[in-house]
Enzyme design. Structure first.
Site, PDB file in Angstrom:
ATOM      1  N   GLN A 191       0.835  -1.202   0.000  1.00 38.36           N
ATOM      2  CA  GLN A 191       0.000   0.000   0.000  1.00 38.36           C
ATOM      3  C   GLN A 191       0.870   1.253   0.000  1.00 38.36           C
ATOM      4  O   GLN A 191       0.378   2.347  -0.242  1.00 38.36           O
ATOM      5  CB  GLN A 191      -0.891   0.034   1.242  1.00 38.36           C
ATOM      6  CG  GLN A 191      -1.977  -1.015   1.277  1.00 38.36           C
ATOM      7  CD  GLN A 191      -2.654  -1.088   2.639  1.00 38.36           C
ATOM      8  OE1 GLN A 191      -2.548  -2.094   3.326  1.00 38.36           O
ATOM      9  NE2 GLN A 191      -3.353  -0.034   3.058  1.00 38.36           N
ATOM     10  N   GLU A 226       0.435  -1.636   4.621  1.00 28.61           N
ATOM     11  CA  GLU A 226       0.797  -0.217   4.682  1.00 28.61           C
ATOM     12  C   GLU A 226       2.270  -0.095   5.045  1.00 28.61           C
ATOM     13  O   GLU A 226       2.981   0.716   4.471  1.00 28.61           O
ATOM     14  CB  GLU A 226      -0.091   0.515   5.701  1.00 28.61           C
ATOM     15  CG  GLU A 226       0.177   2.013   5.697  1.00 28.61           C
ATOM     16  CD  GLU A 226      -0.743   2.813   6.592  1.00 28.61           C
ATOM     17  OE1 GLU A 226      -1.846   2.336   6.910  1.00 28.61           O
ATOM     18  OE2 GLU A 226      -0.339   3.932   6.981  1.00 28.61           O
ATOM     19  N   ARG A 304      -5.285   7.442  16.765  1.00 34.13           N
ATOM     20  CA  ARG A 304      -6.642   7.407  16.221  1.00 34.13           C
ATOM     21  C   ARG A 304      -7.625   6.792  17.234  1.00 34.13           C
ATOM     22  O   ARG A 304      -8.804   7.125  17.236  1.00 34.13           O
ATOM     23  CB  ARG A 304      -6.699   6.694  14.870  1.00 34.13           C
ATOM     24  CG  ARG A 304      -7.955   7.065  14.074  1.00 34.13           C
ATOM     25  CD  ARG A 304      -7.950   6.487  12.674  1.00 34.13           C
ATOM     26  NE  ARG A 304      -7.428   7.371  11.659  1.00 34.13           N
ATOM     27  CZ  ARG A 304      -8.128   8.341  11.041  1.00 34.13           C
ATOM     28  NH1 ARG A 304      -9.398   8.563  11.360  1.00 34.13           N
ATOM     29  NH2 ARG A 304      -7.569   9.083  10.121  1.00 34.13           N
ATOM     30  N   ARG A 336      -7.874  -1.545   8.720  1.00 32.33           N
ATOM     31  CA  ARG A 336      -9.133  -0.833   8.460  1.00 32.33           C
ATOM     32  C   ARG A 336      -9.782  -0.273   9.729  1.00 32.33           C
ATOM     33  O   ARG A 336     -10.301  -1.014  10.559  1.00 32.33           O
ATOM     34  CB  ARG A 336     -10.098  -1.795   7.765  1.00 32.33           C
ATOM     35  CG  ARG A 336     -11.163  -1.122   6.910  1.00 32.33           C
ATOM     36  CD  ARG A 336     -11.889  -2.158   6.103  1.00 32.33           C
ATOM     37  NE  ARG A 336     -12.798  -1.569   5.132  1.00 32.33           N
ATOM     38  CZ  ARG A 336     -13.467  -2.276   4.226  1.00 32.33           C
ATOM     39  NH1 ARG A 336     -13.349  -3.583   4.191  1.00 32.33           N
ATOM     40  NH2 ARG A 336     -14.264  -1.684   3.371  1.00 32.33           N
ATOM     41  N   GLU A 705     -12.926   2.970   5.345  1.00 34.50           N
ATOM     42  CA  GLU A 705     -12.886   2.447   6.705  1.00 34.50           C
ATOM     43  C   GLU A 705     -14.179   2.575   7.512  1.00 34.50           C
ATOM     44  O   GLU A 705     -14.523   1.658   8.254  1.00 34.50           O
ATOM     45  CB  GLU A 705     -11.743   3.127   7.486  1.00 34.50           C
ATOM     46  CG  GLU A 705     -10.374   2.725   6.992  1.00 34.50           C
ATOM     47  CD  GLU A 705      -9.279   3.610   7.556  1.00 34.50           C
ATOM     48  OE1 GLU A 705      -9.239   4.795   7.196  1.00 34.50           O
ATOM     49  OE2 GLU A 705      -8.470   3.121   8.357  1.00 34.50           O
TER      50      GLU A 705
HETATM   51 MO1  MOS Z   1      -5.383   1.758   6.460  1.00 35.31          MO
HETATM   52  S1  MOS Z   1      -5.828   0.781   8.200  1.00 35.31           S
HETATM   53  O1  MOS Z   1      -5.303   3.389   7.068  1.00 35.31           O
HETATM   54  O2  MOS Z   1      -3.931   1.125   5.841  1.00 35.31           O
END
Ligand code: MOS
Length: 755
Positions: A191, A226, A304, A336, A705
């Site tokens: 990602q 990510e 978050r 997510r 999300e």
């Molecule tokens: Mo997403 S959980 O912000 O890669």
């Protein structure tokens, strides 16, 4: 417009990492990972493995030319274990052989002696011992200490949520190729192409311009790619660096499950105070985040959690503290919702607890406290709220009263089956909480035949972002979508990308595309004005034709493009977008971190089989705030998928590590995810279409999300059904609420709340 990938997906023609044609001379790598969660490496014996058939070389930490470091936020994560191992699954060596099978055979011949050190898997234990990833943070509004004194009702308890395996269909992997002059091309299932580029740059000691990362698409990410795609890319790149040969590593499912981090489990304490009218006056929460053995994205995830600790409620007095606790599990990571779901689960537990004690339905408290326009979130941002609209519309169009009556009637007629119903409102902030990450770029080329090529920093991972980007270009140019192609994501075309994450990818990259297309269009209008002897103001382009003051001219799109080319006008543009209006002061923990919020309300109904503990979700009815959806089919898919994934997290998905830090739920035989038989029988989604000016792309709000958190309602619907069977069998606030846990709860008459 249909997802542009749907045909290729259906025919099996889409290109994932494993579909990239293999070059002659390609070698295959496999990581040898630690079988022990914490310990000192005493001896690593590679002799037999090196002699194993087909083995070309085995890499260890000593072979790293740059820094043995892949930590993104905090440099606390070696790529390959050096003296110590910190979790089961930590890479210790990287075997490279002529084939995948031969590399896997060699792995079994590696012998490692590790003298064990104490293993911590519990975040509260880690916190007590001072093992923190970062300093704890506290969000505060009002005077919670004093406000509790004014409360008529005060309740305290504990709420724990477990982890979640990402279970992207495509496992992690990378394929690296040697290029001229020591450069390396990296195909990665990531990602974050730039995150991979940066990590490889550090590990190899090469400047970033030597490392081209290219991503066509992922077979799912959900946050798991990510940051955690870096490891495999860096291992392959390390081997390519030394061997000057292409190297590929595509993880097997069990390797992936064992070696990668998951959603963070949290253990939390809450205290909630209400006045006589059920207004929540005060709320306190302490979150213990199980970060695993390295920081990875944990500090951002923790942040978050604090941002979403009051979900979609206005509470005037709040104090929320979060600890990121270092344990000996694989580093937990983005998933997510990114910590938001974990925060919301706790406030929903606190409300359900209060409702139980007061003998009322939780929805009475929920509804009374929904955030309104002008109310302040604990972090200082003022709400532009659709919370009440969504809730009230859901009550009305899905006829909540009738649903309640039917549930009551069913429960009065049935002894061994019981139904439960719960509401779940959601408010989710859109933007990376780290303000600087809210930037994106797009590179748009128009070719002399009028066809268009768009590159952005967005990674297509099934969420449909490429379709949305294509729609943006098609709309700005007013040309047919078939004239446009969206390219792979490539760090040589688009630099310094933020990861495709935070639900913000279409917003950020769509806006950058809009900016680039508008710049080209403005130049084209000047050309058209010259060609047609008129003023720029009177020119418009519509449906592949040039119009003068609304009258169709003789010039069409292709001719216009060729005219611009002949006049040596640039047909390319690099657009840059940075979200305006957002800021956050981490010293004060106040600011305006989000471009906007997404709101919604879900009503979830479930039927449990009280003999077996099994259950089926009858329906999920949602009113979701889409702004002005630019692609209803894609957005509906995102909401449906999010709901099912959220329900999975709350109900059947159970990540189990033993006390030695070994993953026991390490295969699909022991880790259960929702399948076609366990999805809700009905999912109805009402599109709340609002025309409020927001910072979304074409006012089409982010959708990745937020819907996951509707799934939290599944947990509370199950509780309601269990109470209908046995009013004394109050369950603990521990998720997932697996069938086993339902069964045990149903038949235990102990009041074990708050333990
Ligand atoms: Mo997403 S959980 O912000 O890669």
């Amino acid at each position: 417009m249909k997802n542009i990938d749907s045909k290729n997906h259906l025919r099996g023609e889409s290109i994932y990492l494993d579909d990239i044609p293999i070059l002659a001379g390609t070698l295959f790598g496999v990581a040898f990972d630690s079988p022990v969660a914490h310990g000192e490496i005493k001896k690593l014996d590679l002799t037999a493995a090196i002699q194993s058939e087909g083995v070309v070389r085995i890499f260890t930490a000593k072979d790293i030319p740059g820094e043995n470091q892949i930590g993104g936020i905090i440099p606390d994560e070696p790529l390959i274990a050096d003296h110590e191992v910190h979790f089961c699954g930590m890479p210790v060596a990287f075997v490279v052989a002529e084939s995948d099978e031969l590399a896997r055979m060699a792995i079994r011949k590696i012998k490692v002696e590790i003298s064990p050190l104490p293993v911590i898997t519990d975040p509260r234990e880690a916190q007590k011992k001072g093992h923190l990833i970062v300093q704890p943070r506290t969000f505060k509004i009002g005077e919670p200490e004093n406000a509790f004194k004014d409360c008529v009702h005060v309740f305290e308890g504990k709420a724990d949520s477990n982890g979640q395996e990402h279970l992207y269909i495509e496992t992690q992997g990378a394929y690296t190729l040697p290029m001229e002059n020591g450069a390396i091309k990296i195909y990665s299932s990531t990602q974050g192409p730039t995150a991979v580029q940066r990590a490889c740059s550090k590990v190899l000691g090469l400047p970033m311009h030597m490392l081209e990362v290219d991503v066509t698409r992922l077979g799912g990410g959900f946050g798991g790619k990510e940051d955690q795609a870096n490891t495999w890319a860096a291992l392959c790149a390390l081997a390519t660096y030394h061997l000057k040969r292409p190297v590929k590593y595509s993880l097997h499912r069990m390797e992936d499950m064992r070696m990668t981090g998951k959603r963070h489990p949290y253990s939390s304490d809450y205290k909630i105070g209400l006045d006589k009218d059920l207004k929540i006056l005060a709320y306190e929460a302490t979150f213990y985040q199980n970060a695993g053995a390295a920081a990875d994205l944990s500090p951002a995830v923790m942040e978050r959690t604090l941002f979403h600790c009051t979900n979609s409620y206005f509470i005037p007095n709040v104090k929320a503290t979060a600890y990121s606790c270092r344990t000996n599990l694989p580093p937990n990571t983005a998933f997510r919702g990114f910590g938001g779901p974990q925060g919301m689960f706790v406030i929903e537990s606190a409300i359900a607890h209060a409702a139980d004690e007061l003998g009322i339905n939780a929805s009475e408290i929920q509804k009374r406290n929904l955030i309104r326009n002008g109310d302040e979130f604990p972090y200082g941002q003022i709400a532009v709220s659709e919370a009440n609209e969504c809730w009230e519309k859901a009550e009305k169009i899905f006829d909540l009263q009738k649903m309640r009556n039917e549930v009551a009637q069913f429960n009065s007629k049935n002894q061994l089956y019981k139904k439960g119903i719960a509401l779940m409102p959601v408010a989710f902030g859109i933007s990376f909480t780290k303000t600087l990450m809210n930037q994106a770029r797009a590179l748009v080329h128009v070719y002399t035949d009028g066809s268009v090529n768009v590159s952005t920093g967005a990674v297509e991972m099934g969420q449909g972002v490429n379709t949305k980007i294509l729609q943006v270009a098609a709309q700005i140019f007013s040309i047919d979508p078939s004239m446009i192609r969206v390219n792979s994501t490539n760090t040589f075309r688009i630099a310094n990308t933020s990861p495709s994450a935070a639900s913000a990818t279409a917003d950020l990259n769509g806006r950058a595309t809009q900016i680039a297309c508008e710049a080209i269009l403005n130049r084209l209008k000047e050309v058209a004005a010259m060609e047609l002897n008129t003023t720029v103001d009177s020119i418009s382009v519509n449906n592949q034709c040039v119009f003068v003051k609304g009258e169709k001219s003789s010039l069409d799109w292709r001719q216009l493009i060729m005219a611009a080319y002949l006049r040596r006008v640039s047909l390319s543009e690099h657009g840059h977008y940075a979200t305006p209006e957002i800021s956050f002061d981490a010293k004060k923990e106040k600011g305006h971190p989000f471009a906007y919020h997404v709101y919604g309300s879900a009503i979830i109904t479930v039927t449990i089989d009280c003999l077996r503990g099994t259950y089926e979700f009858d329906s999920v009815n949602v009113v979701h705030d889409f702004g002005a959806s630019m692609n209803v089919i894609i957005d509906r898919g995102q909401v449906e998928g999010g709901i099912v994934q959220g329900i999975g997290w709350m109900t059947m998905e159970e990540v189990i590590y033993d006390k030695d830090g070994r993953l026991r739920s390490n295969a699909l035989s022991t880790y259960k995810v929702p399948d076609v038989y366990s999805v809700p029988k009905e999912i109805n989604i009402d599109f709340l279409q609002t025309n409020v000016d927001n910072l979304a792309i074409f006012r089409s709000k982010a959708v990745g999300e937020p819907p996951l958190m509707y799934g939290i309602g599944a947990f509370f619907a199950l509780r309601e059904a269990m109470k209908a069977f046995n009013p004394n069998a109050k369950s603990t606030f521990e998720s997932p609420m697996t069938p086993e846990r339902v069964l045990m709860t149903l038949h235990s008459d102990e009041l074990i709340i708050n333990n």
